[in-house]
Enzyme design. Structure first.
Site, PDB file in Angstrom:
ATOM      1  N   TYR A 200       0.770  -1.101  -0.135  1.00 40.65           N
ATOM      2  CA  TYR A 200       0.129  -0.075   0.103  1.00 40.65           C
ATOM      3  C   TYR A 200       0.727   1.270  -0.040  1.00 40.65           C
ATOM      4  O   TYR A 200       1.992   1.280   0.418  1.00 40.65           O
ATOM      5  CB  TYR A 200      -0.983  -0.094   1.206  1.00 40.65           C
ATOM      6  N   CYS A 201       0.312   2.622  -0.251  1.00 43.45           N
ATOM      7  CA  CYS A 201       1.001   3.635  -0.165  1.00 43.45           C
ATOM      8  C   CYS A 201      -0.144   4.714   0.464  1.00 43.45           C
ATOM      9  O   CYS A 201      -1.086   4.337   1.035  1.00 43.45           O
ATOM     10  CB  CYS A 201       1.354   4.118  -1.682  1.00 43.45           C
ATOM     11  N   GLN A 202      -0.111   6.035  -0.239  1.00 42.07           N
ATOM     12  CA  GLN A 202      -0.826   6.895   0.409  1.00 42.07           C
ATOM     13  C   GLN A 202      -2.458   6.675  -0.290  1.00 42.07           C
ATOM     14  O   GLN A 202      -3.555   6.782   0.108  1.00 42.07           O
ATOM     15  CB  GLN A 202      -0.287   8.470   0.193  1.00 42.07           C
TER      16      GLN A 202
ATOM     17  N   ILE B  32      -3.657   3.949   1.982  1.00 39.55           N
ATOM     18  CA  ILE B  32      -3.962   4.002   3.522  1.00 39.55           C
ATOM     19  C   ILE B  32      -5.069   5.084   3.880  1.00 39.55           C
ATOM     20  O   ILE B  32      -5.760   4.931   4.842  1.00 39.55           O
ATOM     21  CB  ILE B  32      -2.683   4.405   4.192  1.00 39.55           C
TER      22      ILE B  32
END
Length: 128
Positions: A90-92, A119
């Site tokens: 995952y990332c932002q 996230i």
């Protein structure tokens, strides 16, 4: 057809290709919404959770048990990931993790799950 029309058509085709590449699913990578991602992450034995955001983003808050492996450093640090365990990434917002998933696939990691919406979506799902 004059030259300016042909140039406009070419520019439109390039823009369409760009957006397709950005939003099309990656072959061999499962992209899940936050609730499904969380359920599968918690029920998958030996799952490795990778946060591909930069260290300052990771320090501001991350999923429990997630390892920070920034996208900007990923190619040089691929040896840190076992190839026989499922990877949850995952990332932002989901864009960097999608690019990371492509790199994981090219480096022989067979089981990759990407968090759709990143996230931010995960945090929002916790509030509901």
């Amino acid at each position: 057809m004059d030259t300016s029309t042909m140039i406009n058509i070419f520019i439109a085709l390039v823009a369409i290709l760009f957006f397709y590449k950005q939003f099309a699913p990656v072959k061999g990578v499962r992209t899940l919404h936050s609730k499904e991602f969380e359920q599968e992450r918690m029920s998958t034995k030996d799952a490795i959770v990778i946060d591909v955001r930069e260290p300052h983003e990771y320090k501001a808050g991350h999923m429990p048990g997630a390892k920070n492996l920034p996208l900007s450093q990923l190619k040089g640090r691929m040896n840190e990931l076992p190839k026989d365990k499922p990877v949850f990434v995952y990332c932002q917002s989901g864009m960097r993790s999608k690019r990371a998933a492509v790199i994981f696939k090219k480096n022989g990691i067979p089981s990759i799950v990407n968090l759709k919406g990143g996230i931010m979506a995960w945090h929002n799902s916790l509030r509901k």
